[in-house]
Scaffold this motif. Structure first.
Motif, PDB file in Angstrom:
ATOM      1  N   ASP A 109       0.801  -1.233   0.000  1.00 33.46           N
ATOM      2  CA  ASP A 109       0.000   0.000   0.000  1.00 33.46           C
ATOM      3  C   ASP A 109       0.830   1.278   0.000  1.00 33.46           C
ATOM      4  O   ASP A 109       0.362   2.315   0.493  1.00 33.46           O
ATOM      5  N   ALA A 110       2.040   1.244  -0.537  1.00 34.60           N
ATOM      6  CA  ALA A 110       2.849   2.459  -0.627  1.00 34.60           C
ATOM      7  C   ALA A 110       3.270   2.668  -2.070  1.00 34.60           C
ATOM      8  O   ALA A 110       3.794   1.744  -2.700  1.00 34.60           O
ATOM      9  N   PRO A 111       3.057   3.858  -2.623  1.00 35.91           N
ATOM     10  CA  PRO A 111       3.546   4.117  -3.979  1.00 35.91           C
ATOM     11  C   PRO A 111       5.068   4.099  -4.014  1.00 35.91           C
ATOM     12  O   PRO A 111       5.739   4.336  -3.006  1.00 35.91           O
ATOM     13  N   MET A 112       5.610   3.817  -5.191  1.00 33.64           N
ATOM     14  CA  MET A 112       7.055   3.800  -5.367  1.00 33.64           C
ATOM     15  C   MET A 112       7.453   4.873  -6.365  1.00 33.64           C
ATOM     16  O   MET A 112       6.811   5.035  -7.407  1.00 33.64           O
ATOM     17  N   ALA A 113       8.518   5.616  -6.033  1.00 35.43           N
ATOM     18  CA  ALA A 113       9.010   6.684  -6.898  1.00 35.43           C
ATOM     19  C   ALA A 113      10.452   6.402  -7.277  1.00 35.43           C
ATOM     20  O   ALA A 113      11.196   5.731  -6.549  1.00 35.43           O
ATOM     21  N   GLY A 114      10.860   6.957  -8.430  1.00 33.00           N
ATOM     22  CA  GLY A 114      12.235   6.789  -8.881  1.00 33.00           C
ATOM     23  C   GLY A 114      12.480   7.561 -10.156  1.00 33.00           C
ATOM     24  O   GLY A 114      11.659   8.382 -10.584  1.00 33.00           O
ATOM     25  N   TYR A 115      13.606   7.292 -10.787  1.00 35.95           N
ATOM     26  CA  TYR A 115      13.971   7.969 -12.024  1.00 35.95           C
ATOM     27  C   TYR A 115      13.083   7.510 -13.181  1.00 35.95           C
ATOM     28  O   TYR A 115      12.602   6.368 -13.196  1.00 35.95           O
ATOM     29  N   GLU A 138      24.036  14.343 -17.140  1.00 36.26           N
ATOM     30  CA  GLU A 138      25.167  15.267 -17.160  1.00 36.26           C
ATOM     31  C   GLU A 138      25.535  15.743 -15.761  1.00 36.26           C
ATOM     32  O   GLU A 138      26.614  16.281 -15.544  1.00 36.26           O
ATOM     33  N   ARG A 139      24.623  15.572 -14.813  1.00 41.07           N
ATOM     34  CA  ARG A 139      24.901  15.944 -13.425  1.00 41.07           C
ATOM     35  C   ARG A 139      25.782  14.894 -12.763  1.00 41.07           C
ATOM     36  O   ARG A 139      25.760  13.713 -13.130  1.00 41.07           O
ATOM     37  N   ASN A 140      26.557  15.322 -11.763  1.00 39.09           N
ATOM     38  CA  ASN A 140      27.347  14.335 -11.032  1.00 39.09           C
ATOM     39  C   ASN A 140      26.439  13.510 -10.119  1.00 39.09           C
ATOM     40  O   ASN A 140      25.262  13.822  -9.933  1.00 39.09           O
ATOM     41  N   ALA A 141      26.987  12.451  -9.559  1.00 35.17           N
ATOM     42  CA  ALA A 141      26.173  11.481  -8.822  1.00 35.17           C
ATOM     43  C   ALA A 141      25.501  12.091  -7.607  1.00 35.17           C
ATOM     44  O   ALA A 141      24.332  11.781  -7.300  1.00 35.17           O
ATOM     45  N   VAL A 142      26.202  12.953  -6.871  1.00 37.63           N
ATOM     46  CA  VAL A 142      25.608  13.583  -5.685  1.00 37.63           C
ATOM     47  C   VAL A 142      24.436  14.470  -6.080  1.00 37.63           C
ATOM     48  O   VAL A 142      23.351  14.404  -5.485  1.00 37.63           O
ATOM     49  N   ASP A 143      24.633  15.294  -7.093  1.00 36.60           N
ATOM     50  CA  ASP A 143      23.554  16.194  -7.519  1.00 36.60           C
ATOM     51  C   ASP A 143      22.364  15.431  -8.077  1.00 36.60           C
ATOM     52  O   ASP A 143      21.207  15.848  -7.899  1.00 36.60           O
ATOM     53  N   ARG A 144      22.605  14.334  -8.772  1.00 35.28           N
ATOM     54  CA  ARG A 144      21.487  13.546  -9.294  1.00 35.28           C
ATOM     55  C   ARG A 144      20.588  13.063  -8.154  1.00 35.28           C
ATOM     56  O   ARG A 144      19.352  13.137  -8.251  1.00 35.28           O
ATOM     57  N   ASN A 145      21.182  12.584  -7.086  1.00 31.01           N
ATOM     58  CA  ASN A 145      20.375  12.155  -5.954  1.00 31.01           C
ATOM     59  C   ASN A 145      19.617  13.316  -5.333  1.00 31.01           C
ATOM     60  O   ASN A 145      18.427  13.211  -5.018  1.00 31.01           O
TER      61      ASN A 145
END
Length: 319
Positions: A109-115, A138-145
């Motif tokens: 009963d919980a929606p899932m979110a992601g890329y 094009e963003r670095n890994a930290v900024d993508r998160n």
């Protein structure tokens, strides 16, 4: 929303890259309880952040080696029971793999979110999300998160500022009074820095700066390399094998850290010590440490920085 399940299972560097996003989220929603589903060998990384309320460990790396063992299936059922019996308002999969989706779907009963499909490692995984978000590669890994979390929860992170939020304990009892940590091991030989360069670097740090060099390791081959180097660097110490929370404390109390592209180098970045990250086969613009006045990347794909250049950059980070 009061309770979130974050899925980011591995590797160590990927978990460290997720910590600033957790800091952003906790500052905007301090009452939110954040649980983190993570590979058991990296669970201590998740626990370093005070905003993480609970850790749900899994053992995919170990389970794959004994897939038909009754012990494996017993542990899988235990994880399934934990996830099905926990109430979450949202599951956020920042791993972006089919294996992470499978665990996320165990939550009731919980929606899932992601890329979204264009932003994810395994595009098929995005088909199973209820909410999908676009974040540029094009963003670095930290900024993508951080950008993913910001879109999911409706805020814009201040990318000019980065706080990993890590809290560590005191340095291990066996540590020297003043020391530099040399992180010589990495997952691929193509990312290594020459052993002669490590010897020259360590010898200079000892003779010129009075720093005793400490060399951590993670497996037998890495231990042998550390022992070879320590035998050639005056006063160098091969570290005992420690848990990751203890390794974080070791790094946090160092006067300097120099490392190749490896998880512990990113962990050193998270504890804000003078740090030089050496790149020889990967792009630091994508996966490098977050550069500050105390942390810098050097090198790149097909490059091998010399000892003088590394020492010069380290001097800037320590000034």
């Amino acid at each position: 929303m009061s309770r979130l399940l974050l899925i980011r299972t591995s590797s160590m560097g990927d978990l460290v890259h997720t910590l600033p996003a957790v800091t952003d989220l906790a500052r905007r929603f301090p009452a939110m309880a954040i649980d983190w589903l993570v590979e058991e060998s990296f669970a201590d990384i998740a626990r370093l952040h005070p905003a993480v309320a609970g850790v749900v460990p899994i053992a995919m790396r170990r389970w794959r080696k004994a897939l038909f063992s009754t012990g494996t299936w017993r542990e899988l059922r235990a994880v399934r029971t934990t996830l099905r019996s926990s109430h979450y308002d949202l599951v956020l999969d920042s791993q972006g793999l089919m294996k992470s989706v499978l665990f996320g779907k165990l939550v009731r009963d919980a929606p899932m979110a992601g890329y979204d499909r264009a932003s994810i490692r395994e595009p098929m995984a995005s088909l199973f999300y209820d909410k999908r978000y676009s974040v540029s590669w094009e963003r670095n890994a930290v900024d993508r998160n951080r950008l993913l979390f910001g879109q999911v929860f409706g805020y814009e992170p201040d990318l000019a500022q980065c706080d990993f939020g890590v809290r560590t304990g005191p340095a291990p009892d066996w540590c020297p009074a003043r020391y530099a940590v040399l992180l010589t091991a990495t997952s691929r030989d193509s990312k290594l820095w020459p052993e002669a360069s490590w010897v020259a670097l360590g010898s200079t740090l000892t003779a010129r700066d009075g720093l005793q060099c400490v060399l951590p390791w993670g497996n037998a081959a890495e231990q042998q390399r550390a022992q070879r180097l320590a035998a050639l660097i005056p006063g160098a110490l091969v570290a005992p094998r420690e848990r990751l929370d203890v390794a974080a404390a070791l790094l946090a109390h160092a006067q300097a850290v120099v490392g190749v592209d490896t998880g512990l180098t990113h962990l050193a970045n998270a504890v804000d010590v003078p740090l030089v990250a050496i790149y020889t086969d990967t792009d630091p613009l994508r996966t490098g440490v977050v550069e500050t006045a105390r942390s810098r990347n050097i090198g790149g794909i097909g490059q091998c920085p010399d000892v003088g250049a590394v020492l010069a950059v380290l001097a800037e980070c320590r000034s």
